[in-house]
Design an enzyme around this catalytic site. Structure first.
Site, PDB file in Angstrom:
ATOM      1  N   CYS A  57      82.000  55.510   0.621  1.00 61.23           N
ATOM      2  CA  CYS A  57      83.367  54.891   1.122  1.00 61.23           C
ATOM      3  C   CYS A  57      84.457  55.757   0.922  1.00 61.23           C
ATOM      4  CB  CYS A  57      83.313  53.506   0.160  1.00 61.23           C
ATOM      5  SG  CYS A  57      85.040  52.657   0.653  1.00 61.23           S
ATOM      6  N   GLU A  71      86.123  54.568  16.357  1.00 61.92           N
ATOM      7  CA  GLU A  71      85.779  55.441  15.320  1.00 61.92           C
ATOM      8  C   GLU A  71      85.302  56.684  15.794  1.00 61.92           C
ATOM      9  OE1 GLU A  71      82.651  55.659  11.581  1.00 61.92           O
ATOM     10  OE2 GLU A  71      82.467  54.131  13.100  1.00 61.92           O
ATOM     11  N   ARG A  72      84.712  56.848  16.916  1.00 64.03           N
ATOM     12  CA  ARG A  72      83.991  58.105  17.253  1.00 64.03           C
ATOM     13  C   ARG A  72      85.160  59.231  18.014  1.00 64.03           C
ATOM     14  NH1 ARG A  72      78.727  55.301  19.815  1.00 64.03           N
ATOM     15  NH2 ARG A  72      77.804  54.762  17.787  1.00 64.03           N
ATOM     16  N   GLN A  80      83.742  94.744  22.207  1.00 63.89           N
ATOM     17  CA  GLN A  80      83.208  93.622  23.096  1.00 63.89           C
ATOM     18  C   GLN A  80      82.486  92.533  22.322  1.00 63.89           C
ATOM     19  OE1 GLN A  80      79.652  94.405  25.637  1.00 63.89           O
ATOM     20  NE2 GLN A  80      81.397  94.373  27.396  1.00 63.89           N
ATOM     21  N   GLN A 116      82.592  84.333  10.110  1.00 66.48           N
ATOM     22  CA  GLN A 116      81.702  85.833  10.534  1.00 66.48           C
ATOM     23  C   GLN A 116      82.560  86.837  10.784  1.00 66.48           C
ATOM     24  OE1 GLN A 116      78.408  86.106   9.865  1.00 66.48           O
ATOM     25  NE2 GLN A 116      78.525  88.141  10.498  1.00 66.48           N
ATOM     26  N   THR A 158      75.695  60.646  12.423  1.00 65.24           N
ATOM     27  CA  THR A 158      75.443  61.970  12.421  1.00 65.24           C
ATOM     28  C   THR A 158      75.334  62.377  14.051  1.00 65.24           C
ATOM     29  OG1 THR A 158      72.988  61.614  12.584  1.00 65.24           O
ATOM     30  CG2 THR A 158      74.055  61.767  10.456  1.00 65.24           C
TER      31      THR A 158
END
Length: 380
Positions: free
Chosen positions: A158, A241-242, A278, A337, A366
């Site tokens: 929560c 929400e999304r 490149q 990276q 998810t």
């Protein structure tokens, strides 16, 4: 591709950007505001935004808000995420507020929505140890007793319960043939007797909590909406929400991209900036293109929701959430990276962007659940 905004929206974006640079524009200042990343919500900053009227951007005017739509809300979320302003409590607050605005009593609306406008935090609790992606399998029980309900059970994950005034609780009030029936929403003050809030340590700091209910009495007027109909009520909030999560992660992805771009332009190896090689140049180009695609998708879905506010855009909202969260994680990983060891060092901040993006493909449904929803809309 330039973003086409109205004068009002351009002014909003510029004002938010200026605020973020002034209030939390350096890593040292953000560390100070967040206890070195352990407290993702700073109430002092939040209160300043309330004074500017920004927290009520999506709250109806009759409750003190601006009464604006999804497009404006997404811009606010995107720009505050880009500016890395520590207001993690806003997302759960606006999700909860929307439920009260649609289904709450007048007293509940004035308490919660008025509080939102004035800088109060709200939380919503659905997940349980045995009910995550399958939320309807929840077992936290609210038993009918004279004058109200007695709640027993555990909730988990929560967000912001420890800083919220109330938790919008979804509990089971009856057993029906369908697990989606017999669920009820309750307005629970966080200081109520019988509720214990226990923080869960995470790589993102102090944000999520376990909730333990032990004979917690809630009066009849704590019910939000129609008893037994919480699932249907929840479904009406899926767009919001999304889209909230998508907008936040688009802003975070943009920030990770810009920080990476600045680094590869300045960092020299073998006698020239590493961005001129490149291998990195093409990765920058790919990320920039994907960011534009994500932005166009988010803007288009937000505009569609504003045009038909009563319609659930299950496919489109899931696409926006899926695209923006996965992209944010990808951009932060690429940034780390390309920055090499500096991307891993806390001094540069890319590692904190990575930590905030990794969980975005988990919370709010998810990525696998979003793909499943999208597939179902095509009859699969």
């Amino acid at each position: 591709m330039p973003r086409i905004l109205t004068d009002e929206r351009r002014d909003l974006v510029n004002a938010i950007g200026e605020f973020c640079r002034r209030e939390c524009g350096t890593k040292e200042r953000r560390d100070e505001l967040t206890a070195h990343g352990q407290e993702p919500h700073n109430q002092e900053i939040y209160a300043k935004m309330a004074e500017l009227g920004w927290l009520g951007i999506a709250v109806a005017e009759e409750y003190g808000g601006a009464g604006l739509g999804m497009a404006d809300l997404c811009l606010f979320l995107e720009e505050t995420a880009y500016g890395r302003v520590p207001i993690s409590g806003f997302a759960t607050t606006i999700i909860s507020a929307a439920a009260y605005e649609k289904f709450g009593t007048e007293e509940q609306k004035r308490t919660v929505l008025g509080g939102v406008v004035n800088g109060r935090v709200e939380a919503i609790s659905m997940s349980e140890p045995g009910a995550g992606s399958d939320v309807a399998a929840l077992t936290c029980r609210a038993e009918r007793v004279p004058g109200g309900y007695l709640v027993n059970g555990q909730k988990t994950w929560c967000s912001n319960a420890h800083i919220a005034d109330h938790v919008l609780l979804i509990a089971r009030t009856s057993r029906e043939d369908s697990k989606h029936e017999g669920l009820t929403q309750f307005m629970v003050p966080t200081g109520v007797e019988g509720l214990r809030i226990s923080g869960i340590d995470t790589m993102g700091g102090r944000e999520v909590n376990d909730l333990y209910f032990t004979d917690c009495f809630l009066p009849d007027d704590a019910v939000v909406g129609v008893p037994g109909q919480a699932w249907k009520q929840l479904m009406t909030g899926l767009n919001l929400e999304r889209m909230i999560l998508a907008a936040m992660m688009l802003g975070t992805a943009r920030r990770a991209f810009d920080d990476t771009l600045e680094y590869v332009r300045q960092r020299e190896q073998f006698g020239r900036p590493i961005g001129s090689f490149q291998a990195l140049k093409h990765r920058i180009a790919d990320m920039a293109t994907e960011l534009e695609c994500a932005r166009l998708l988010l803007d288009d879905v937000a505009a569609a929701i504003d045009a038909e506010p009563g319609r659930v855009f299950a496919r489109e909202a899931s696409m926006a959430k899926l695209k923006c969260t996965e992209l944010a994680k990808h951009v932060a990983l690429e940034g780390m990276q390309m920055m090499g060891g500096y991307g891993y060092a806390t001094e540069y901040g890319m590692e904190s962007l990575l930590r905030s993006t990794v969980v975005s493909t988990v919370y709010g449904g998810t990525s696998e659940i979003q793909r499943d929803i999208i597939g179902k809309t095509y009859g699969l």
